[in-house]
Motif scaffolding. Sequence first.
Motif, PDB file in Angstrom:
ATOM      1  N   LEU A   1       0.829  -1.207   0.000  1.00  0.00           N
ATOM      2  CA  LEU A   1       0.000   0.000   0.000  1.00  0.00           C
ATOM      3  C   LEU A   1       0.864   1.257   0.000  1.00  0.00           C
ATOM      4  O   LEU A   1       0.569   2.229  -0.725  1.00  0.00           O
ATOM      5  N   ALA A   2       1.925   1.241   0.787  1.00  0.00           N
ATOM      6  CA  ALA A   2       2.809   2.407   0.823  1.00  0.00           C
ATOM      7  C   ALA A   2       3.519   2.609  -0.511  1.00  0.00           C
ATOM      8  O   ALA A   2       3.592   3.737  -1.033  1.00  0.00           O
ATOM      9  N   VAL A   3       4.036   1.543  -1.090  1.00  0.00           N
ATOM     10  CA  VAL A   3       4.734   1.660  -2.378  1.00  0.00           C
ATOM     11  C   VAL A   3       3.766   2.068  -3.482  1.00  0.00           C
ATOM     12  O   VAL A   3       4.077   2.902  -4.339  1.00  0.00           O
ATOM     13  N   GLY A   4       2.559   1.468  -3.474  1.00  0.00           N
ATOM     14  CA  GLY A   4       1.566   1.826  -4.486  1.00  0.00           C
ATOM     15  C   GLY A   4       1.160   3.284  -4.391  1.00  0.00           C
ATOM     16  O   GLY A   4       1.002   3.972  -5.415  1.00  0.00           O
ATOM     17  N   SER A   5       1.011   3.791  -3.160  1.00  0.00           N
ATOM     18  CA  SER A   5       0.683   5.207  -2.995  1.00  0.00           C
ATOM     19  C   SER A   5       1.831   6.090  -3.469  1.00  0.00           C
ATOM     20  O   SER A   5       1.616   7.144  -4.083  1.00  0.00           O
ATOM     21  N   GLY A   6       3.071   5.654  -3.174  1.00  0.00           N
ATOM     22  CA  GLY A   6       4.224   6.418  -3.639  1.00  0.00           C
ATOM     23  C   GLY A   6       4.310   6.458  -5.153  1.00  0.00           C
ATOM     24  O   GLY A   6       4.604   7.505  -5.745  1.00  0.00           O
ATOM     25  N   ILE A   7       4.032   5.328  -5.800  1.00  0.00           N
ATOM     26  CA  ILE A   7       4.044   5.305  -7.270  1.00  0.00           C
ATOM     27  C   ILE A   7       2.940   6.202  -7.820  1.00  0.00           C
ATOM     28  O   ILE A   7       3.128   6.922  -8.809  1.00  0.00           O
ATOM     29  N   GLY A   8       1.779   6.171  -7.174  1.00  0.00           N
ATOM     30  CA  GLY A   8       0.683   7.025  -7.622  1.00  0.00           C
ATOM     31  C   GLY A   8       1.012   8.498  -7.501  1.00  0.00           C
ATOM     32  O   GLY A   8       0.698   9.296  -8.395  1.00  0.00           O
ATOM     33  N   LEU A   9       1.670   8.872  -6.406  1.00  0.00           N
ATOM     34  CA  LEU A   9       2.067  10.272  -6.242  1.00  0.00           C
ATOM     35  C   LEU A   9       3.143  10.667  -7.239  1.00  0.00           C
ATOM     36  O   LEU A   9       3.112  11.761  -7.815  1.00  0.00           O
ATOM     37  N   ALA A  10       4.113   9.775  -7.428  1.00  0.00           N
ATOM     38  CA  ALA A  10       5.203  10.098  -8.352  1.00  0.00           C
ATOM     39  C   ALA A  10       4.711  10.204  -9.794  1.00  0.00           C
ATOM     40  O   ALA A  10       5.198  11.031 -10.565  1.00  0.00           O
ATOM     41  N   ALA A  11       3.759   9.351 -10.157  1.00  0.00           N
ATOM     42  CA  ALA A  11       3.222   9.373 -11.520  1.00  0.00           C
ATOM     43  C   ALA A  11       2.091  10.371 -11.688  1.00  0.00           C
ATOM     44  O   ALA A  11       1.514  10.470 -12.781  1.00  0.00           O
ATOM     45  N   ASP A  12       1.754  11.079 -10.603  1.00  0.00           N
ATOM     46  CA  ASP A  12       0.689  12.095 -10.632  1.00  0.00           C
ATOM     47  C   ASP A  12      -0.649  11.480 -11.049  1.00  0.00           C
ATOM     48  O   ASP A  12      -1.373  12.022 -11.895  1.00  0.00           O
ATOM     49  N   LEU A  13      -0.959  10.324 -10.436  1.00  0.00           N
ATOM     50  CA  LEU A  13      -2.249   9.669 -10.694  1.00  0.00           C
ATOM     51  C   LEU A  13      -3.280  10.234  -9.732  1.00  0.00           C
ATOM     52  O   LEU A  13      -3.148  10.099  -8.519  1.00  0.00           O
ATOM     53  N   SER A  14      -4.305  10.863 -10.254  1.00  0.00           N
ATOM     54  CA  SER A  14      -5.296  11.536  -9.407  1.00  0.00           C
ATOM     55  C   SER A  14      -6.294  10.572  -8.789  1.00  0.00           C
ATOM     56  O   SER A  14      -6.870  10.858  -7.741  1.00  0.00           O
ATOM     57  N   SER A  15      -6.528   9.420  -9.396  1.00  0.00           N
ATOM     58  CA  SER A  15      -7.540   8.480  -8.911  1.00  0.00           C
ATOM     59  C   SER A  15      -6.954   7.562  -7.832  1.00  0.00           C
ATOM     60  O   SER A  15      -5.918   6.912  -8.052  1.00  0.00           O
ATOM     61  N   ARG A  16      -7.602   7.532  -6.689  1.00  0.00           N
ATOM     62  CA  ARG A  16      -7.175   6.612  -5.627  1.00  0.00           C
ATOM     63  C   ARG A  16      -7.400   5.156  -6.028  1.00  0.00           C
ATOM     64  O   ARG A  16      -6.749   4.257  -5.497  1.00  0.00           O
ATOM     65  N   LEU A  17      -8.320   4.930  -6.949  1.00  0.00           N
ATOM     66  CA  LEU A  17      -8.549   3.574  -7.431  1.00  0.00           C
ATOM     67  C   LEU A  17      -7.317   3.032  -8.135  1.00  0.00           C
ATOM     68  O   LEU A  17      -6.972   1.848  -7.983  1.00  0.00           O
ATOM     69  N   GLN A  18      -6.633   3.870  -8.875  1.00  0.00           N
ATOM     70  CA  GLN A  18      -5.395   3.441  -9.536  1.00  0.00           C
ATOM     71  C   GLN A  18      -4.319   3.109  -8.508  1.00  0.00           C
ATOM     72  O   GLN A  18      -3.572   2.139  -8.678  1.00  0.00           O
ATOM     73  N   TRP A  19      -4.242   3.896  -7.449  1.00  0.00           N
ATOM     74  CA  TRP A  19      -3.295   3.585  -6.377  1.00  0.00           C
ATOM     75  C   TRP A  19      -3.596   2.201  -5.794  1.00  0.00           C
ATOM     76  O   TRP A  19      -2.695   1.399  -5.537  1.00  0.00           O
ATOM     77  N   GLY A  20      -4.884   1.949  -5.557  1.00  0.00           N
ATOM     78  CA  GLY A  20      -5.261   0.666  -4.982  1.00  0.00           C
ATOM     79  C   GLY A  20      -4.954  -0.505  -5.893  1.00  0.00           C
ATOM     80  O   GLY A  20      -4.498  -1.564  -5.430  1.00  0.00           O
ATOM     81  N   LEU A  21      -5.168  -0.349  -7.204  1.00  0.00           N
ATOM     82  CA  LEU A  21      -4.869  -1.432  -8.138  1.00  0.00           C
ATOM     83  C   LEU A  21      -3.373  -1.713  -8.189  1.00  0.00           C
ATOM     84  O   LEU A  21      -2.948  -2.884  -8.245  1.00  0.00           O
TER      85      LEU A  21
END
Length: 359
Positions: free
Chosen positions: A39-59
């Motif tokens: 979860l921490a790594v996925g959130s970090g990747i989402g922030l770094a890639a500027d993904l606005s959807s939390r669903l993408q972070w979760g996937l």
Amino acid sequence: MSTTTVKPTGTPGGKPAPSELQRARLPRWAPYVIAVGSLAVGSGIGLAADLSSRLQWGLISAILFVGVSYFLAATVEGTRQAKDRLATSLVWVMFLLAVVPLASLILETVQRGTKVFDGYFLSHSMGVVADDEPGGGIYHAIIGTLEQVGLACLIAVPIGLLTAIYLVEYGRGKLAKAVTFFVDVMTGIPSIVAGLFVLSFWILILGFDFSGWAGAMALSILMMPVVVRSTEEMLKLVPNELREASLALGVPKWRTILKVVLPTAIGGITTGVMLAVARIAGETAPVLLLVWTNPFINTDPFNGPQGSLPLYIYQQYASGTNAGYDRAWAAALALIAFIMILNLVARGIARWKAPKTGR
């Protein structure tokens, strides 16, 4: 006579290879640590890639959790145990994918619906309030929904229950196959088709007026195949030994069904009926075609248009005003609460009427 000495297989040092049961195991807390890390790594990747959807972070986190779990298990525990952990991880991920949208829906409905959800909202109608004005309530829609769903249950439940009993206990030959085929066809009928059928026959041909009874007939058509299918499956789960023991005592078959088979399957039958009620309680198309709409209180389902919660939600949301949006979300919350109360009552009845088990 010469003898052949067979050397034990194992490691180069002569020690036997460890069995699958003797391999190292991941600690019990390992899945939780992997989940938090993923979860921490996925959130970090989402922030770094500027993904606005939390669903993408979760996937991303879910993919990391499944992959890391398999890799660690294959390294420490072996391929066989890694496959088992892979299946377990996939089950948990699919479970979360199913629960998260449901929890999000309930949370969103509660947050938005509690703005105007109070005693006044439940005890007043929209008779003297315009859709773009604040105030008003759903009292007329609650009455209409309760009466229409109740009438639909009075039509569909006895017919569906008796049909299922016939198919399981008596049905043989072409007639039973034909009934089963048409029940399967009715399961996939769109709600608008059921509404158009009743509209053409009851209102256009016979000349009756719009009413809650007309809507209840269409809702019963949608409810009936669900009751038949669920009841049929529950009756099939009743052990034949119970039927044979009752018949061996000289009890007639109809009494065996009434006193032995139905009480044994009452829990599943009640659950199936509640599933059917949950399906028809939110239908809008048959209500719009047959019940029409009425902002005033009408307690007579056989005379004139009535209100209904699903149609009320649609109308208020279609008004395009903030007051209408608030009333729509509050009505949706009331509809969800209505279904939940019905399910709790059904579970209580099923537990009360279920046969007592003993040692």
